[in-house]
Design a protein around this motif. Structure first.
Motif, PDB file in Angstrom:
ATOM      1  N   ILE A  64       0.834  -1.205   0.000  1.00  0.00           N
ATOM      2  CA  ILE A  64       0.000   0.000   0.000  1.00  0.00           C
ATOM      3  C   ILE A  64       0.870   1.257   0.000  1.00  0.00           C
ATOM      4  N   PHE A  65       1.920   1.253   0.834  1.00  0.00           N
ATOM      5  CA  PHE A  65       2.783   2.429   0.889  1.00  0.00           C
ATOM      6  C   PHE A  65       3.639   2.562  -0.369  1.00  0.00           C
ATOM      7  N   PHE A  66       4.005   1.437  -0.983  1.00  0.00           N
ATOM      8  CA  PHE A  66       4.712   1.505  -2.265  1.00  0.00           C
ATOM      9  C   PHE A  66       3.835   2.200  -3.300  1.00  0.00           C
ATOM     10  N   PHE A  67       2.561   1.821  -3.313  1.00  0.00           N
ATOM     11  CA  PHE A  67       1.622   2.408  -4.275  1.00  0.00           C
ATOM     12  C   PHE A  67       1.449   3.909  -4.025  1.00  0.00           C
ATOM     13  N   THR A  68       1.293   4.299  -2.760  1.00  0.00           N
ATOM     14  CA  THR A  68       1.110   5.726  -2.466  1.00  0.00           C
ATOM     15  C   THR A  68       2.383   6.523  -2.743  1.00  0.00           C
ATOM     16  N   SER A  69       3.546   5.880  -2.612  1.00  0.00           N
ATOM     17  CA  SER A  69       4.799   6.582  -2.932  1.00  0.00           C
ATOM     18  C   SER A  69       4.903   6.831  -4.430  1.00  0.00           C
ATOM     19  N   VAL A  70       4.400   5.884  -5.232  1.00  0.00           N
ATOM     20  CA  VAL A  70       4.358   6.085  -6.681  1.00  0.00           C
ATOM     21  C   VAL A  70       3.464   7.275  -7.016  1.00  0.00           C
ATOM     22  N   ILE A  71       2.332   7.356  -6.348  1.00  0.00           N
ATOM     23  CA  ILE A  71       1.425   8.490  -6.551  1.00  0.00           C
ATOM     24  C   ILE A  71       2.111   9.792  -6.128  1.00  0.00           C
ATOM     25  N   GLY A  72       2.736   9.761  -4.953  1.00  0.00           N
ATOM     26  CA  GLY A  72       3.395  10.957  -4.446  1.00  0.00           C
ATOM     27  C   GLY A  72       4.517  11.431  -5.353  1.00  0.00           C
ATOM     28  N   PHE A  73       5.340  10.502  -5.838  1.00  0.00           N
ATOM     29  CA  PHE A  73       6.455  10.870  -6.701  1.00  0.00           C
ATOM     30  C   PHE A  73       5.960  11.364  -8.056  1.00  0.00           C
ATOM     31  N   TYR A 118      11.234  15.917  -2.480  1.00  0.00           N
ATOM     32  CA  TYR A 118      10.545  14.695  -2.047  1.00  0.00           C
ATOM     33  C   TYR A 118      11.567  13.628  -1.668  1.00  0.00           C
ATOM     34  N   MET A 119      12.596  13.445  -2.508  1.00  0.00           N
ATOM     35  CA  MET A 119      13.632  12.451  -2.236  1.00  0.00           C
ATOM     36  C   MET A 119      14.485  12.849  -1.036  1.00  0.00           C
ATOM     37  N   SER A 120      14.808  14.122  -0.956  1.00  0.00           N
ATOM     38  CA  SER A 120      15.636  14.603   0.163  1.00  0.00           C
ATOM     39  C   SER A 120      14.943  14.375   1.497  1.00  0.00           C
ATOM     40  N   ARG A 121      13.637  14.620   1.532  1.00  0.00           N
ATOM     41  CA  ARG A 121      12.869  14.430   2.756  1.00  0.00           C
ATOM     42  C   ARG A 121      12.888  12.960   3.192  1.00  0.00           C
ATOM     43  N   LEU A 122      12.694  12.060   2.234  1.00  0.00           N
ATOM     44  CA  LEU A 122      12.734  10.635   2.559  1.00  0.00           C
ATOM     45  C   LEU A 122      14.115  10.215   3.045  1.00  0.00           C
ATOM     46  N   PHE A 123      15.166  10.739   2.410  1.00  0.00           N
ATOM     47  CA  PHE A 123      16.528  10.380   2.818  1.00  0.00           C
ATOM     48  C   PHE A 123      16.812  10.848   4.240  1.00  0.00           C
ATOM     49  N   ILE A 124      16.433  12.077   4.547  1.00  0.00           N
ATOM     50  CA  ILE A 124      16.665  12.616   5.892  1.00  0.00           C
ATOM     51  C   ILE A 124      15.955  11.770   6.939  1.00  0.00           C
ATOM     52  N   PHE A 125      14.700  11.429   6.688  1.00  0.00           N
ATOM     53  CA  PHE A 125      13.963  10.624   7.659  1.00  0.00           C
ATOM     54  C   PHE A 125      14.489   9.189   7.716  1.00  0.00           C
ATOM     55  N   PHE A 137      12.765   5.446  -0.144  1.00  0.00           N
ATOM     56  CA  PHE A 137      13.801   6.245  -0.792  1.00  0.00           C
ATOM     57  C   PHE A 137      14.451   5.465  -1.929  1.00  0.00           C
ATOM     58  N   ILE A 138      14.729   4.182  -1.697  1.00  0.00           N
ATOM     59  CA  ILE A 138      15.274   3.345  -2.769  1.00  0.00           C
ATOM     60  C   ILE A 138      14.306   3.326  -3.951  1.00  0.00           C
ATOM     61  N   GLY A 139      13.021   3.252  -3.643  1.00  0.00           N
ATOM     62  CA  GLY A 139      12.020   3.289  -4.694  1.00  0.00           C
ATOM     63  C   GLY A 139      12.082   4.577  -5.500  1.00  0.00           C
ATOM     64  N   THR A 140      12.313   5.715  -4.828  1.00  0.00           N
ATOM     65  CA  THR A 140      12.405   6.989  -5.560  1.00  0.00           C
ATOM     66  C   THR A 140      13.651   7.031  -6.428  1.00  0.00           C
ATOM     67  N   MET A 141      14.708   6.339  -6.008  1.00  0.00           N
ATOM     68  CA  MET A 141      15.916   6.279  -6.834  1.00  0.00           C
ATOM     69  C   MET A 141      15.613   5.569  -8.155  1.00  0.00           C
ATOM     70  N   PHE A 142      14.900   4.463  -8.065  1.00  0.00           N
ATOM     71  CA  PHE A 142      14.511   3.741  -9.279  1.00  0.00           C
ATOM     72  C   PHE A 142      13.584   4.596 -10.145  1.00  0.00           C
ATOM     73  N   MET A 143      12.627   5.271  -9.503  1.00  0.00           N
ATOM     74  CA  MET A 143      11.691   6.098 -10.260  1.00  0.00           C
ATOM     75  C   MET A 143      12.396   7.282 -10.917  1.00  0.00           C
ATOM     76  N   ALA A 144      13.386   7.846 -10.224  1.00  0.00           N
ATOM     77  CA  ALA A 144      14.161   8.936 -10.810  1.00  0.00           C
ATOM     78  C   ALA A 144      14.939   8.436 -12.019  1.00  0.00           C
ATOM     79  N   GLY A 145      15.436   7.200 -11.923  1.00  0.00           N
ATOM     80  CA  GLY A 145      16.138   6.607 -13.053  1.00  0.00           C
ATOM     81  C   GLY A 145      15.215   6.429 -14.250  1.00  0.00           C
ATOM     82  N   ILE A 146      14.007   5.957 -13.988  1.00  0.00           N
ATOM     83  CA  ILE A 146      13.024   5.785 -15.062  1.00  0.00           C
ATOM     84  C   ILE A 146      12.715   7.130 -15.718  1.00  0.00           C
ATOM     85  N   ASP A 147      12.588   8.180 -14.917  1.00  0.00           N
ATOM     86  CA  ASP A 147      12.336   9.517 -15.458  1.00  0.00           C
ATOM     87  C   ASP A 147      13.456   9.936 -16.403  1.00  0.00           C
TER      88      ASP A 147
END
Length: 259
Positions: free
Chosen positions: A51-60, A69-76, A107-117
């Motif tokens: 569920i959180f993976f799905f909402t992170s996709v929406i958020g990103f 968005y990525m910086s915030r996840l990394f800090i936390f 955060f790892i998920g956002t790294m992959f999504m940033a790569g896809i972008d």
């Protein structure tokens, strides 16, 4: 008379609340298992990461500033790692090892999504630049995993170095859900096709079922995800960022006291 159109289904906020409720039940089992919490409580937590993976996709996808968005996840992620280490040292509840850090997975998920972008941006020109940046984002979690393994298996490596790696490395090896984080870029690739997203979740659940893991129960995450209505819902951006570490700390300390 005004025409009020009611949107059926679940908003992003609703999905997060569902995930939080199930997550708390799961963590009650994790923390209180040594004092007799029933095993079946763990079942409630199996759909949570999905569920959180799905909402992170929406958020990103819809955030106005992906770098922020990525910086915030990394800090936390780093703060969460430091907090759990401090709790274990101070409280000393050895019966429970605090591996909890969903921020690392996201955060790892956002790294992959940033790569896809970056790969998708190759259509707009500067192909080599976008390709190299995309490749860097995609392979970095795997490279850091190799480095993590090398350092952790080296008995001569300083303890401080190992602690720093655990705190700051977005390595798949250190992710709470390990290679299941690969589901995030897959969901992102098919962010405009809900049926394929649900099929990917079902196939992942099937794989866990074949391996004999109760993680197959994640398949029930399909129900709220399928009925996602595309609405954001109430704000409360930082609610989860604060609630997640707070409830982990509270349950851990309470369980240690009871034990």
């Amino acid at each position: 008379m005004e025409n009020i159109q009611k949107v059926k289904g679940f908003s992003t906020f609703d999905l997060k609340i569902i995930g939080i409720v199930l997550m708390v039940v799961d963590h009650v089992h994790e923390m209180f298992a040594p004092v007799g919490a029933p095993t079946w409580l763990d079942w409630f937590g199996r759909p949570v990461a999905t569920i959180f993976f799905f909402t992170s996709v929406i958020g990103f996808t819809y955030t106005h500033d992906k770098k922020k968005y990525m910086s915030r996840l990394f800090i936390f992620m780093v703060l969460m790692s430091l907090m759990t280490s401090a709790l274990e040292d101070v409280v000393g509840y050895e019966q429970v090892v605090l591996f909890n850090n969903i921020f690392r997975d996201l955060f790892i998920g956002t790294m992959f999504m940033a790569g896809i972008d970056q790969f998708q941006a190759m259509k707009q020109g500067h192909k080599l630049q976008h390709f190299l940046l995309g490749l860097l984002w995609v392979i970095l979690p795997f490279v850091l995993t190799v480095i993590t393994l090398a350092v952790m298996n080296n008995q001569a490596a300083p303890l401080l170095l190992k602690q720093i790696i655990v705190a700051v490395f977005p390595a798949i090896l250190l992710a709470e859900n390990n290679f299941m984080v690969l589901l995030i870029p897959l969901l992102y690739l098919f962010r405009n096709n809900r049926l394929i997203q649900c099929l990917l979740i079902a196939l992942t659940a099937l794989a866990y079922g074949v391996m004999g893991s109760n993680q197959w129960i994640m398949i029930f995450a399909i129900i709220p995800i399928y009925f996602y209505n595309g609405q954001k819902g109430p704000g409360m951006k930082y609610f989860f960022y604060i609630f997640y570490p707070a409830h982990i700390a509270l349950l851990y300390v309470l369980a240690a006291w009871l034990h």
